[in-house]
Design a protein around this motif. Structure first.
Motif, PDB file in Angstrom:
ATOM      1  N   VAL A 105      15.361   2.573 -14.715  1.00 55.07           N
ATOM      2  CA  VAL A 105      14.975   1.440 -13.872  1.00 55.07           C
ATOM      3  C   VAL A 105      13.457   1.306 -13.913  1.00 55.07           C
ATOM      4  N   LYS A 106      13.005   0.081 -14.047  1.00 56.83           N
ATOM      5  CA  LYS A 106      11.572  -0.208 -14.116  1.00 56.83           C
ATOM      6  C   LYS A 106      11.071  -0.603 -12.727  1.00 56.83           C
ATOM      7  N   LEU A 107      10.014   0.093 -12.249  1.00 60.32           N
ATOM      8  CA  LEU A 107       9.384  -0.243 -10.979  1.00 60.32           C
ATOM      9  C   LEU A 107       8.146  -1.087 -11.252  1.00 60.32           C
TER      10      LEU A 107
ATOM     11  N   GLY B 276       0.807  -1.229   0.000  1.00 61.81           N
ATOM     12  CA  GLY B 276       0.000   0.000   0.000  1.00 61.81           C
ATOM     13  C   GLY B 276       0.831   1.265   0.000  1.00 61.81           C
ATOM     14  N   ASP B 277       2.082   1.184   0.459  1.00 63.58           N
ATOM     15  CA  ASP B 277       2.953   2.363   0.480  1.00 63.58           C
ATOM     16  C   ASP B 277       3.207   2.931  -0.912  1.00 63.58           C
ATOM     17  N   ILE B 278       3.065   2.116  -1.952  1.00 62.98           N
ATOM     18  CA  ILE B 278       3.325   2.622  -3.304  1.00 62.98           C
ATOM     19  C   ILE B 278       2.276   3.627  -3.748  1.00 62.98           C
ATOM     20  N   THR B 279       1.143   3.691  -3.047  1.00 66.89           N
ATOM     21  CA  THR B 279       0.081   4.637  -3.425  1.00 66.89           C
ATOM     22  C   THR B 279       0.273   6.006  -2.773  1.00 66.89           C
ATOM     23  N   ASP B 280       1.283   6.141  -1.916  1.00 65.03           N
ATOM     24  CA  ASP B 280       1.540   7.399  -1.211  1.00 65.03           C
ATOM     25  C   ASP B 280       2.524   8.248  -2.027  1.00 65.03           C
ATOM     26  N   PRO B 281       2.011   9.311  -2.659  1.00 68.38           N
ATOM     27  CA  PRO B 281       2.904  10.143  -3.486  1.00 68.38           C
ATOM     28  C   PRO B 281       4.092  10.707  -2.714  1.00 68.38           C
ATOM     29  N   ALA B 282       3.903  11.029  -1.441  1.00 67.02           N
ATOM     30  CA  ALA B 282       5.001  11.586  -0.642  1.00 67.02           C
ATOM     31  C   ALA B 282       6.144  10.580  -0.510  1.00 67.02           C
ATOM     32  N   LYS B 283       5.801   9.301  -0.439  1.00 66.94           N
ATOM     33  CA  LYS B 283       6.826   8.266  -0.307  1.00 66.94           C
ATOM     34  C   LYS B 283       7.432   7.886  -1.658  1.00 66.94           C
ATOM     35  N   MET B 284       6.643   7.966  -2.715  1.00 69.48           N
ATOM     36  CA  MET B 284       7.064   7.395  -3.997  1.00 69.48           C
ATOM     37  C   MET B 284       7.645   8.388  -5.003  1.00 69.48           C
ATOM     38  N   GLU B 285       7.264   9.644  -4.923  1.00 67.11           N
ATOM     39  CA  GLU B 285       7.628  10.605  -5.975  1.00 67.11           C
ATOM     40  C   GLU B 285       9.123  10.648  -6.274  1.00 67.11           C
TER      41      GLU B 285
ATOM     42  N   LYS C 274      -5.803  -0.751  -7.957  1.00 67.36           N
ATOM     43  CA  LYS C 274      -4.879  -0.526  -9.078  1.00 67.36           C
ATOM     44  C   LYS C 274      -4.875   0.919  -9.543  1.00 67.36           C
ATOM     45  N   LYS C 275      -6.007   1.602  -9.419  1.00 65.49           N
ATOM     46  CA  LYS C 275      -6.076   3.000  -9.886  1.00 65.49           C
ATOM     47  C   LYS C 275      -5.252   3.934  -8.996  1.00 65.49           C
ATOM     48  N   ASP C 276      -4.889   3.482  -7.792  1.00 64.83           N
ATOM     49  CA  ASP C 276      -4.086   4.303  -6.884  1.00 64.83           C
ATOM     50  C   ASP C 276      -2.583   4.128  -7.092  1.00 64.83           C
ATOM     51  N   VAL C 277      -2.215   3.187  -7.942  1.00 62.55           N
ATOM     52  CA  VAL C 277      -0.799   2.927  -8.223  1.00 62.55           C
ATOM     53  C   VAL C 277      -0.301   3.986  -9.213  1.00 62.55           C
ATOM     54  N   PRO C 278       0.872   4.564  -8.953  1.00 60.12           N
ATOM     55  CA  PRO C 278       1.405   5.564  -9.888  1.00 60.12           C
ATOM     56  C   PRO C 278       1.470   5.024 -11.319  1.00 60.12           C
TER      57      PRO C 278
END
Length: 140
Positions: A94-96, A74-83, A110-114
């Motif tokens: 690099v491919k995430l 779920g952390d991947i949906t947090d823009p502050a953590k992922m940007e 899935k819609k919340d994933v960058p």
């Protein structure tokens, strides 16, 4: 006469076999990497590693993929953590990748994933598939 004929056949086989080995060596000269991680903060040292390997490998640097799976998906949906990680990964080529199995299990939409991340059905299976293609693999 037979000796000459056998020599020609042996020489021909040697030449064609040598060509095949050289073609394989050229094809295998790229170094491809995959890292499976369960924690978004680990992206920082993984991306630093990708950067260093890219420098070391030079033209032999191939693909580098990071698969994120597990209970913290779920952390991947947090823009502050992922940007910052997405930007750095993009700059390095690099491919995430997000594990769809983990997303389903821990109810991540899935819609919340960058948009820059790819979603695969099963991250562990995907990791094994890349290993079968010759990727160097590490799981954290």
């Amino acid at each position: 006469m037979k000796t000459i004929l056998y020599s020609i056949i042996l020489l021909t086989l040697t030449l064609f076999t040598g060509t095949k080995v050289n073609a394989q060596q050229v094809q295998d000269s790229k170094h491809n990497y995959v890292v499976l991680t369960k924690k978004v903060p680990q992206l920082q040292p993984i991306l630093i590693t990708a950067e260093k390997l890219k420098e070391e490998d030079g033209s032999n640097f191939g693909k580098f993929e990071i698969i994120i799976c597990g209970k913290n998906i779920g952390d991947i949906t947090d823009p502050a953590k992922m940007e910052k990680f997405i930007t750095k990964a993009e700059n390095l080529g690099v491919k995430l990748v997000a594990c769809g199995f983990s997303m389903n299990k821990f109810k991540v939409d899935k819609k919340d994933v960058p948009g820059k991340m790819e979603i695969v059905e099963n991250g562990i299976l995907y990791n094994f598939q890349l290993q079968k293609k010759g990727y160097i693999s590490l799981s954290l």
